[in-house]
Write an enzyme that holds these catalytic residues in place. Structure first.
Site, mmCIF file in Angstrom:
data_model
loop_
_atom_site.group_PDB
_atom_site.id
_atom_site.type_symbol
_atom_site.label_atom_id
_atom_site.label_comp_id
_atom_site.label_asym_id
_atom_site.label_seq_id
_atom_site.Cartn_x
_atom_site.Cartn_y
_atom_site.Cartn_z
ATOM 1 N N SER A 237 0.700 -1.026 0.156
ATOM 2 C CA SER A 237 -0.166 -0.091 0.132
ATOM 3 C C SER A 237 1.151 1.330 -0.025
ATOM 4 O O SER A 237 1.861 0.844 -0.109
ATOM 5 C CB SER A 237 -0.771 -0.161 1.532
ATOM 6 O OG SER A 237 -0.025 0.422 2.253
ATOM 7 N N LYS A 238 0.100 2.262 -0.262
ATOM 8 C CA LYS A 238 0.659 3.842 -0.315
ATOM 9 C C LYS A 238 2.472 3.804 0.165
ATOM 10 O O LYS A 238 2.956 4.489 0.185
ATOM 11 C CB LYS A 238 -0.354 4.711 -0.253
ATOM 12 C CG LYS A 238 -1.034 5.662 -1.393
ATOM 13 C CD LYS A 238 -1.125 6.537 -1.366
ATOM 14 C CE LYS A 238 -1.955 6.712 -2.131
ATOM 15 N NZ LYS A 238 -3.246 8.134 -1.974
#
Ligand code: GLU
Length: 465
Positions: A237-238
């Site tokens: 994820s980010k």
């Protein structure tokens, strides 16, 4: 059979590496089998879908070079068709109106939880023969008995008992179709032969298969790709850094390096690490994909990028470098041929951003010398060394690397100095820093005018110290 694959992103964000890998595998499979690859934008979630995301997905696909043969198709253009299919299912007796209220369903779920049962719809309206009403949803009548067998090309055989599956909502009370319905209608209508997608969709597959069967459709084959994890083992994820494909462009990666990285993320062919696109197409195989999740490794991507920068056609690298030059406000027409700069710099630069930053001085004047390099190399008397070099350089009729190099050697000998004591101040004078390609290459790329004017400036700087 015609092989047709599709990439079906929901435009609720940028194109991330997981999506790009799914797209790549679908693309490769189609290319390998001389089939077709479709792009389908699944934009039925009107609240979360944005035009900006659609653009980001198209931009990402274009940058990666994953060209599609059909599409982009937009699901929002196909509502009439979904309605038609829902109507067909109702008429066949494979779907029904359900009036169970939210409160009722919540209470049911609570009770099931208490009894330690799997939460599922209890089929209350299934045989009630309700008519259409304004607040009714439509559910698919899932077969009560038997089982669904999926021969997943990656995961192997998966068997799900029908009594594990409840009656899925296929239309909301406002009449709009739900995600699972639109996907299968499109796969059916578009003649998709292989559904290659992330394994986060695996629970949807048996439900989609049952509806396809009710419609008398030919079933596609399925291949569910395992997740991509970050280096801490959590789903990528980010917070693990870049996950948007375009961010990799911005950070200076070549698209083919990212493609090569992505193909290896979840697939292998012996010990081979570097694959040209043609090799990928030839060797790729769904059966050889990993069953378990893969971990994203930025170091390895960086290594691959460097390999591609060193071994690709310099003109190709230059094409991508010129985008970064523009991004950094450098005009590549104000200096040497970019492909020559690529050749000179690629040993030492692992990304295009690094290469653009460390090539700026070929195109633009610099405002200041690197402090450390100036302190170390611009000493009292260095002006004389530079002056002597400059006098000789000025007399050259031809600005030639070999001749320039010879002058540097001769000057060191005449002044009884080590080569570094001559070449290094010269390097700082013309590049502003202590690192650059070999001095003859640096000077020939810079050209006569920039070299001589920068040497004059450096002499001035040393004298004024
Ligand atoms: N639209 C879905 C997603 O973005 C993919 C659906 C599919 O591949 O079947 O996750």
């Amino acid at each position: 059979m015609t092989i047709k694959t599709r990439f079906a992103p929901s435009p609720t964000g940028y194109l991330h590496v997981g999506g790009a890998r799914t797209a790549l595998f679908s693309w490769l499979y189609a290319r390998k089998h001389g089939g077709k690859f479709i792009l389908r934008i699944e934009d039925t979630d009107l609240e979360r879908s944005t035009q900006e995301s659609v653009n980001a997905i198209l931009e990402g696909m274009a940058w990666l070079g994953l060209e599609y043969d059909e599409g982009p198709f937009y699901q929002t253009h196909r509502f009439d068709r979904y309605k038609e299919v829902i109507q067909q299912l109702l008429e066949q007796g494979d779907a029904y109106y359900c009036y169970c209220s939210k409160e009722e369903l919540d209470a049911l779920r609570e009770q099931q939880k208490e009894n330690k049962e799997k939460p599922r719809y209890n089929g209350k309206c299934r045989n009630a023969s309700h008519e259409k009403g304004s607040d009714a949803v439509i559910r698919f009548k899932n077969p009560a008995e038997g089982e669904v067998v999926i021969n997943d090309l990656v995961k192997g055989q998966i068997t799900v008992a029908n009594n594990e599956l409840d009656d899925l909502i296929i239309a909301r009370s406002d009449g709009t179709p739900t995600y699972n319905l639109t996907v299968l209608v499109d796969d059916m209508d578009m003649g998709v032969s292989h559904v290659i997608r992330g394994d986060d969709h695996i629970n949807n597959t048996p439900r989609q298969i049952n509806i396809l069967k009710a419609l008398g459709a030919e079933l596609p084959q399925y291949a569910h790709m395992p997740m991509i994890l970050g280096d801490d083992g959590a789903r990528l994820s980010k917070r693990h850094g870049a996950v948007s494909v375009m961010q990799y462009r911005n950070e200076g990666y070549l698209p083919e390096a990212l493609l090569n990285y992505l193909v290896r993320l979840g697939w292998s062919s012996g010990d081979k690490e570097i694959f040209s696109l043609d090799e990928m197409i030839k060797l790729f195989d769904l059966e050889a994909c990993n069953v378990s999740a893969s971990t994203f490794n930025t170091e390895k991507l960086l290594w691959l990028n460097h390999q591609y920068m060193m071994n690709s056609d310099p003109a190709h690298v230059a094409h991508h470098l010129s985008w970064h030059m523009g991004d950094q406000g450098i005009d590549p027409s104000q200096g040497p041929d970019l492909a020559e700069v690529v050749k000179a710099q690629r040993e030492r630069c692992k990304t295009l951003v690094e290469m653009a930053v460390s090539s700026r001085y070929f195109y633009q004047e610099f405002d200041a010398y690197d402090e450390k390099a100036a302190k170390k190399n611009f000493k009292q008397g260095t002006d004389k060394v530079l002056q002597q070099l400059m006098d000789k350089f000025s007399q050259l009729t031809e600005w030639d690397g070999k001749k320039l190099h010879q002058i540097v050697l001769d000057t060191a000998e005449e002044l009884e100095l080590k080569l570094g004591k001559v070449a290094q101040p010269l390097r700082v004078a013309v590049s502003g820093a202590g690192v650059s390609p070999a001095i003859d290459i640096t000077l020939s790329l810079l050209g006569r005018e920039k070299t001589l004017s920068r040497m004059a400036k450096a002499i001035q700087f040393i004298l004024e110290k």
